[in-house]
Design an enzyme around this catalytic site. Structure first.
Site, PDB file in Angstrom:
ATOM      1  N   GLU A  63     -30.315  36.559  59.862  1.00 42.80           N
ATOM      2  CA  GLU A  63     -29.156  36.232  59.038  1.00 42.80           C
ATOM      3  C   GLU A  63     -29.069  37.183  57.847  1.00 42.80           C
ATOM      4  O   GLU A  63     -30.052  37.392  57.130  1.00 42.80           O
ATOM      5  CB  GLU A  63     -29.314  34.771  58.569  1.00 42.80           C
ATOM      6  CG  GLU A  63     -28.126  34.205  57.822  1.00 42.80           C
ATOM      7  CD  GLU A  63     -28.350  32.729  57.456  1.00 42.80           C
ATOM      8  OE1 GLU A  63     -29.221  32.077  58.073  1.00 42.80           O
ATOM      9  OE2 GLU A  63     -27.669  32.246  56.549  1.00 42.80           O
ATOM     10  N   SER A  73     -34.267  25.021  57.028  1.00 44.87           N
ATOM     11  CA  SER A  73     -34.447  26.318  56.381  1.00 44.87           C
ATOM     12  C   SER A  73     -35.671  26.227  55.476  1.00 44.87           C
ATOM     13  O   SER A  73     -35.730  25.370  54.597  1.00 44.87           O
ATOM     14  CB  SER A  73     -33.189  26.637  55.564  1.00 44.87           C
ATOM     15  OG  SER A  73     -33.353  27.816  54.821  1.00 44.87           O
ATOM     16  N   ASP A  87     -33.805  34.589  57.635  1.00 42.51           N
ATOM     17  CA  ASP A  87     -32.657  34.805  56.741  1.00 42.51           C
ATOM     18  C   ASP A  87     -33.115  35.678  55.572  1.00 42.51           C
ATOM     19  O   ASP A  87     -34.016  35.302  54.820  1.00 42.51           O
ATOM     20  CB  ASP A  87     -32.143  33.455  56.220  1.00 42.51           C
ATOM     21  CG  ASP A  87     -30.870  33.588  55.368  1.00 42.51           C
ATOM     22  OD1 ASP A  87     -30.385  34.728  55.190  1.00 42.51           O
ATOM     23  OD2 ASP A  87     -30.364  32.550  54.898  1.00 42.51           O
ATOM     24  N   LYS A 145     -37.098  32.117  55.372  1.00 41.93           N
ATOM     25  CA  LYS A 145     -36.563  33.118  54.459  1.00 41.93           C
ATOM     26  C   LYS A 145     -37.501  34.316  54.470  1.00 41.93           C
ATOM     27  O   LYS A 145     -38.726  34.155  54.432  1.00 41.93           O
ATOM     28  CB  LYS A 145     -36.486  32.532  53.043  1.00 41.93           C
ATOM     29  CG  LYS A 145     -35.464  31.412  52.924  1.00 41.93           C
ATOM     30  CD  LYS A 145     -34.049  31.950  53.068  1.00 41.93           C
ATOM     31  CE  LYS A 145     -33.024  30.859  52.773  1.00 41.93           C
ATOM     32  NZ  LYS A 145     -31.649  31.407  52.808  1.00 41.93           N
ATOM     33  N   LYS A 172     -35.725  28.031  60.452  1.00 39.15           N
ATOM     34  CA  LYS A 172     -35.282  29.296  59.847  1.00 39.15           C
ATOM     35  C   LYS A 172     -36.219  29.589  58.692  1.00 39.15           C
ATOM     36  O   LYS A 172     -36.505  28.698  57.887  1.00 39.15           O
ATOM     37  CB  LYS A 172     -33.848  29.127  59.378  1.00 39.15           C
ATOM     38  CG  LYS A 172     -33.381  30.001  58.227  1.00 39.15           C
ATOM     39  CD  LYS A 172     -31.879  29.856  58.048  1.00 39.15           C
ATOM     40  CE  LYS A 172     -31.468  30.006  56.584  1.00 39.15           C
ATOM     41  NZ  LYS A 172     -30.015  29.812  56.391  1.00 39.15           N
ATOM     42  N   ASP A 174     -23.658  35.584  56.894  1.00 40.78           N
ATOM     43  CA  ASP A 174     -23.474  34.450  55.986  1.00 40.78           C
ATOM     44  C   ASP A 174     -22.636  34.963  54.815  1.00 40.78           C
ATOM     45  O   ASP A 174     -21.390  34.884  54.846  1.00 40.78           O
ATOM     46  CB  ASP A 174     -24.865  33.929  55.554  1.00 40.78           C
ATOM     47  CG  ASP A 174     -24.840  32.856  54.461  1.00 40.78           C
ATOM     48  OD1 ASP A 174     -23.767  32.555  53.923  1.00 40.78           O
ATOM     49  OD2 ASP A 174     -25.926  32.327  54.117  1.00 40.78           O
ATOM     50  N   GLY A 212     -26.122  25.619  54.845  1.00 39.54           N
ATOM     51  CA  GLY A 212     -26.286  24.640  53.778  1.00 39.54           C
ATOM     52  C   GLY A 212     -26.531  25.332  52.454  1.00 39.54           C
ATOM     53  O   GLY A 212     -26.895  26.509  52.418  1.00 39.54           O
ATOM     54  N   LYS A 246     -20.243  28.192  55.855  1.00 42.53           N
ATOM     55  CA  LYS A 246     -20.477  27.275  54.741  1.00 42.53           C
ATOM     56  C   LYS A 246     -19.119  26.986  54.138  1.00 42.53           C
ATOM     57  O   LYS A 246     -18.416  27.913  53.711  1.00 42.53           O
ATOM     58  CB  LYS A 246     -21.375  27.925  53.677  1.00 42.53           C
ATOM     59  CG  LYS A 246     -22.814  28.141  54.112  1.00 42.53           C
ATOM     60  CD  LYS A 246     -23.627  28.815  53.024  1.00 42.53           C
ATOM     61  CE  LYS A 246     -25.049  29.064  53.498  1.00 42.53           C
ATOM     62  NZ  LYS A 246     -25.780  29.971  52.577  1.00 42.53           N
TER      63      LYS A 246
HETATM   64  O1  OSB Z   1     -28.621  31.644  52.645  1.00 42.02           O
HETATM   65  O2  OSB Z   1     -28.464  29.897  53.796  1.00 42.02           O
HETATM   66  C1  OSB Z   1     -28.711  30.440  52.711  1.00 42.02           C
HETATM   67  C2  OSB Z   1     -29.904  27.821  50.200  1.00 42.02           C
HETATM   68  C3  OSB Z   1     -29.321  28.289  49.057  1.00 42.02           C
HETATM   69  C4  OSB Z   1     -28.607  29.453  49.093  1.00 42.02           C
HETATM   70  C5  OSB Z   1     -28.445  30.148  50.296  1.00 42.02           C
HETATM   71  C6  OSB Z   1     -29.019  29.662  51.462  1.00 42.02           C
HETATM   72  C7  OSB Z   1     -29.781  28.500  51.396  1.00 42.02           C
HETATM   73  C8  OSB Z   1     -30.491  27.951  52.549  1.00 42.02           C
HETATM   74  C9  OSB Z   1     -30.817  26.484  52.512  1.00 42.02           C
HETATM   75  O3  OSB Z   1     -30.893  28.601  53.480  1.00 42.02           O
HETATM   76  C10 OSB Z   1     -30.045  25.683  53.483  1.00 42.02           C
HETATM   77  C11 OSB Z   1     -30.183  24.206  53.196  1.00 42.02           C
HETATM   78  O4  OSB Z   1     -31.223  23.638  53.535  1.00 42.02           O
HETATM   79  O5  OSB Z   1     -29.257  23.631  52.593  1.00 42.02           O
HETATM   80 MG    MG Z   2     -28.100  32.457  54.501  1.00 41.01          MG
END
Ligand code: OSB
Ligand code: MG
Length: 374
Positions: free
Chosen positions: A217, A139, A192, A167, A165, A242, A294, A266
């Site tokens: 996402e 991510s 995401d 953001k 992925k 999510d 994660g 998660k």
């Molecule tokens: O939305 O998946 C998410 C990190 C912190 C809060 C929300 C998210 C995330 C990530 C990071 O996308 C995922 C990771 O590398 O742990």
């Molecule tokens: Mg997410």
């Protein structure tokens, strides 16, 4: 198994680089680590994934500490665990207390971890997983500019991550996605939004369809299911939920409503392993693929994510990247590393305690509280 005490630690760790999403930027992790100790001397660890501020969801490290100390630890210390079913049933024991799922999950997972340790059985197998290798993606946070984003992705592609992925948020979406696609036409890619858009943005979100994303996402509100169903009917790109999915019932409703074609699981967000497995099972029965999300976990939560991902429905690469993506030094040793590029091994660990480096953990701990049986 009877627990004797639960130790809470407030752990501060700095990540190698800041991670930016549509809701904010984080580099300094502030987490609650839960250690469960049984009367027989077994030890279980778990990590609470609530963030410092209530921006991803409503929980924080502060609220989790209070909820665990006041409600969840005393309740769990009163339980007797005679079989795996008792461990599985902990989710129901905790359910009269509403919400606070990340806090509950940390306690529930520490009990599973302790049970694996006490019974000498690998955690992944207890959870129902049989796979020995899992594919992982990465991510990528919001970057200062598009060239910086492309350089980062280039590096991750070279390391062999199974998918990328990125953001996105209003003002950082179509342009970066188009730039990525120009340079990496065949890369398995997803976006995401962390609930940064509204249904009124549907026309704009339809532009994402041209990038051949594996999914988008959580485009809409953190507590929404129905608008996502309306949006999904207008997009070719699959929606993955999510934030909106907290329970197996949520998953069923979202699938029935057509609000998503994929679910990010998660363990923290859903209140623990038992609920995560239940969501996995509902999704699988409906032919909906899942993957493990994660929360920038330390090695403790990371090993737990790897164990969960061994379940058969986790057919898509997750966000559980190797430790080195986040920290120079992890709290576990050896850290989580690639078995081969893009692939992690599910190790037959009977709980994660044997991997925890207590010296490092102690060094980064700035408060400890032990809760005993009363
Ligand atoms: O939305 O998946 C998410 C990190 C912190 C809060 C929300 C998210 C995330 C990530 C990071 O996308 C995922 C990771 O590398 O742990
Ligand atoms: Mg997410």
């Amino acid at each position: 198994m009877q627990l004797e005490s639960i130790v809470l630690r407030r752990v501060k760790m700095r990540m190698r680089e800041p991670f930016e999403t549509s809701f904010g930027r984080e580099q300094d992790k502030d987490i609650v680590v839960v250690e469960a100790r049984s009367q027989a001397g077994a030890v279980g660890f778990a990590e609470c994934v609530a963030m410092s501020d209530p921006l991803y969801n409503e929980e924080t490290a502060d609220t989790a500490w209070i909820m665990i100390r006041k409600y969840f630890a005393p309740l769990v210390l009163r339980q007797k665990f005679e079989s795996l079913d008792d461990v599985r049933g902990l989710v129901r024991v905790l359910s009269p207390y509403k919400g606070n799922r990340m806090a509950k999950a940390a306690v529930e997972m520490a009990v599973w971890d302790c049970w694996a340790n006490e019974t000498g059985r690998p955690l992944a197998a207890l959870l129902g997983g049989a796979r020995e290798e899992i594919p992982v993606g990465i991510s990528v946070g919001i970057q200062p500019d598009i060239p910086a984003l492309l350089r980062k992705i280039e590096g991750y592609v070279q390391q062999g991550f199974a998918r990328v992925k990125v953001k996105v948020k209003p003002g950082w979406d179509v342009e970066p996605l188009a730039a990525i696609r120009r340079e990496f036409p065949d890369l398995p890619l997803m976006a995401d939004a962390n609930s940064a858009y509204r249904l009124g943005d549907a026309e704009h979100l339809r532009r994402f369809d041209e990038f051949g994303l594996t999914m988008i996402e959580q485009p809409l509100a953190h507590d929404d299911i129905l608008d996502h169903a309306v949006l999904q009917r207008q997009l070719n790109t699959a929606i993955c939920l999510d934030e909106s999915i907290h329970t197996a019932q949520d998953a069923r409703k979202a699938i029935e409503a057509g609000a998503c074609r994929v679910i990010n699981i998660k363990v923290g967000r859903v209140g623990g392993f038992a609920e995560a497995i239940a969501i996995h099972d509902v999704a699988r029965a409906n032919g909906v693929p899942v993957w493990c999300g994660g929360m920038l976990e330390t090695g403790i939560g990371r090993l737990h994510n790897v164990a969960l991902t061994a379940l058969p429905g986790f057919t898509l690469p997750g966000d559980t990247a190797p430790s080195a993506r986040y920290f120079d030094e992890d709290v576990i040793h050896p850290p989580v590393e690639f078995l081969r590029p893009g692939v992690l091994a599910v190790e037959p660990l009977c709980g994660v305690a044997s991997r925890v480096r207590r010296d490092r953990l102690d060094g980064w701990t700035d408060a400890v509280e032990e809760i005993g049986r009363d």
